[in-house]
Design a protein around this motif. Structure first.
Motif, short mmCIF file in Angstrom:
data_model
loop_
_atom_site.label_atom_id
_atom_site.label_comp_id
_atom_site.label_asym_id
_atom_site.label_seq_id
_atom_site.Cartn_x
_atom_site.Cartn_y
_atom_site.Cartn_z
N ILE A 173 0.83 -1.20 0.00
CA ILE A 173 0.00 0.00 0.00
C ILE A 173 0.87 1.25 0.00
O ILE A 173 1.81 1.35 0.78
CB ILE A 173 -0.89 0.02 1.27
CG1 ILE A 173 -1.76 -1.23 1.35
CG2 ILE A 173 -1.74 1.29 1.32
CD1 ILE A 173 -2.35 -1.48 2.73
N LEU A 174 0.51 2.19 -0.87
CA LEU A 174 1.13 3.51 -0.81
C LEU A 174 0.12 4.43 -0.13
O LEU A 174 -0.99 4.61 -0.64
CB LEU A 174 1.49 4.04 -2.20
CG LEU A 174 2.03 5.48 -2.24
CD1 LEU A 174 3.25 5.66 -1.35
CD2 LEU A 174 2.32 5.91 -3.67
N PHE A 175 0.47 4.97 1.02
CA PHE A 175 -0.40 5.84 1.80
C PHE A 175 0.09 7.27 1.64
O PHE A 175 1.19 7.60 2.06
CB PHE A 175 -0.36 5.40 3.28
CG PHE A 175 -1.28 6.17 4.18
CD1 PHE A 175 -2.65 6.08 4.03
CD2 PHE A 175 -0.77 6.95 5.21
CE1 PHE A 175 -3.50 6.78 4.88
CE2 PHE A 175 -1.61 7.65 6.06
CZ PHE A 175 -2.98 7.57 5.90
N ILE A 176 -0.73 8.11 1.01
CA ILE A 176 -0.33 9.49 0.72
C ILE A 176 -1.14 10.43 1.62
O ILE A 176 -2.35 10.59 1.44
CB ILE A 176 -0.55 9.85 -0.76
CG1 ILE A 176 0.08 8.79 -1.66
CG2 ILE A 176 0.00 11.24 -1.05
CD1 ILE A 176 -0.28 8.92 -3.13
N GLU A 177 -0.46 11.00 2.61
CA GLU A 177 -1.11 11.78 3.65
C GLU A 177 -0.11 12.73 4.29
O GLU A 177 0.99 12.31 4.65
CB GLU A 177 -1.69 10.80 4.69
CG GLU A 177 -2.19 11.40 5.96
CD GLU A 177 -3.42 12.26 5.78
OE1 GLU A 177 -3.30 13.49 5.97
OE2 GLU A 177 -4.49 11.73 5.44
N ASP A 178 -0.48 13.99 4.43
CA ASP A 178 0.44 14.97 5.03
C ASP A 178 0.29 15.10 6.54
O ASP A 178 1.15 15.67 7.19
CB ASP A 178 0.26 16.35 4.37
CG ASP A 178 -1.10 16.95 4.65
OD1 ASP A 178 -2.11 16.22 4.54
OD2 ASP A 178 -1.17 18.15 4.96
N ASP A 179 -0.79 14.57 7.10
CA ASP A 179 -1.06 14.70 8.52
C ASP A 179 -0.43 13.55 9.30
O ASP A 179 -0.80 12.39 9.13
CB ASP A 179 -2.58 14.74 8.74
CG ASP A 179 -2.97 15.02 10.18
OD1 ASP A 179 -2.18 14.76 11.09
OD2 ASP A 179 -4.11 15.49 10.39
N LEU A 180 0.52 13.88 10.17
CA LEU A 180 1.23 12.88 10.95
C LEU A 180 0.29 12.05 11.82
O LEU A 180 0.47 10.84 11.98
CB LEU A 180 2.30 13.56 11.82
CG LEU A 180 3.27 12.64 12.53
CD1 LEU A 180 4.06 11.79 11.55
CD2 LEU A 180 4.23 13.44 13.40
N VAL A 181 -0.74 12.68 12.37
CA VAL A 181 -1.71 11.97 13.21
C VAL A 181 -2.43 10.89 12.39
O VAL A 181 -2.62 9.77 12.86
CB VAL A 181 -2.73 12.94 13.86
CG1 VAL A 181 -3.83 12.20 14.58
CG2 VAL A 181 -2.01 13.90 14.80
N GLU A 182 -2.80 11.22 11.15
CA GLU A 182 -3.47 10.24 10.27
C GLU A 182 -2.53 9.09 9.92
O GLU A 182 -2.95 7.94 9.84
CB GLU A 182 -3.97 10.92 8.99
CG GLU A 182 -5.12 11.85 9.20
CD GLU A 182 -6.40 11.16 9.70
OE1 GLU A 182 -6.66 9.99 9.32
OE2 GLU A 182 -7.13 11.79 10.48
N THR A 183 -1.26 9.39 9.72
CA THR A 183 -0.27 8.36 9.42
C THR A 183 -0.11 7.42 10.62
O THR A 183 -0.07 6.20 10.46
CB THR A 183 1.08 9.00 9.03
OG1 THR A 183 0.85 9.86 7.91
CG2 THR A 183 2.11 7.97 8.67
N MET A 184 -0.06 8.01 11.81
CA MET A 184 0.03 7.19 13.01
C MET A 184 -1.24 6.34 13.16
O MET A 184 -1.18 5.17 13.55
CB MET A 184 0.23 8.07 14.25
CG MET A 184 1.63 8.68 14.32
SD MET A 184 1.82 10.02 15.53
CE MET A 184 1.12 9.35 17.00
N LYS A 185 -2.38 6.93 12.82
CA LYS A 185 -3.67 6.24 12.96
C LYS A 185 -3.74 5.02 12.04
O LYS A 185 -4.18 3.96 12.46
CB LYS A 185 -4.82 7.21 12.67
CG LYS A 185 -6.17 6.67 13.03
CD LYS A 185 -7.22 7.76 13.21
CE LYS A 185 -7.66 8.37 11.92
NZ LYS A 185 -8.77 9.30 12.05
N ILE A 186 -3.29 5.15 10.80
CA ILE A 186 -3.36 3.99 9.90
C ILE A 186 -2.40 2.89 10.36
O ILE A 186 -2.73 1.71 10.31
CB ILE A 186 -3.14 4.34 8.41
CG1 ILE A 186 -3.63 3.15 7.56
CG2 ILE A 186 -1.71 4.67 8.10
CD1 ILE A 186 -3.91 3.44 6.14
N ASN A 187 -1.23 3.28 10.85
CA ASN A 187 -0.29 2.27 11.34
C ASN A 187 -0.84 1.55 12.58
O ASN A 187 -0.71 0.34 12.71
CB ASN A 187 1.08 2.89 11.60
CG ASN A 187 1.83 3.13 10.30
OD1 ASN A 187 1.98 2.24 9.48
ND2 ASN A 187 2.29 4.35 10.09
#
Length: 138
Positions: free
Chosen positions: A8-22
């Motif tokens: 999966i390539l996850f394209i997101e600028d919000d660090l909180v959203e990146t932490m949330k998906i992980n």
């Protein structure tokens, strides 16, 4: 039924959203491989310099530099990248955005729910669906 491991390539600028998906992937106990890009520009560089393309792209719309819609337009003009299933994962329920994304050729449009449990539930269904699909490598 065993689901295949997705890249999966996850394209997101919000660090909180990146932490949330992980956190979500960890909680679901899936071992999908995730690559991260902070905006469309970074994602395009990653995609064009990589022979090992992702199975799916999860894309936020509201980002700096190259936003989600601009990224989609560039992606769909590329002979090699245009077949990558791209799912918009965003907070924007703007009808114009949704329509524009489908016109460009997205595979899905998912609104990020506010509650973490609802987010986990949506991501679980999304990833289960795509891991059952026959995906192509161009």
């Amino acid at each position: 039924m065993s689901e295949k491991k997705l890249s999966i390539l996850f394209i997101e600028d919000d660090l909180v959203e990146t932490m949330k998906i992980n956190r979500t992937l960890k909680k679901l106990g899936v071992n999908h491989e995730i690559q991260e890009a902070k905006n469309g520009e970074e994602a395009l560089i990653l995609l064009k310099s990589n022979d090992n393309l992702p199975d799916i792209i999860l894309l936020d719309l509201n980002m700096p530099k190259v936003n989600g819609l601009e990224f989609l337009k560039i992606l769909k003009q590329d002979e090699k990248l245009k077949y990558l299933p791209t799912i918009v994962l965003t907070t924007s329920n703007n009808h114009k955005d949704i329509l524009e994304c489908y016109k460009i050729g997205i595979a899905g449009y998912i609104l990020k729910p506010l509650s973490f449990d609802a987010y986990i539930n949506k991501l679980d269904k999304l990833l289960a669906y795509w891991s059952l699909n026959e995906l192509i490598k161009v």
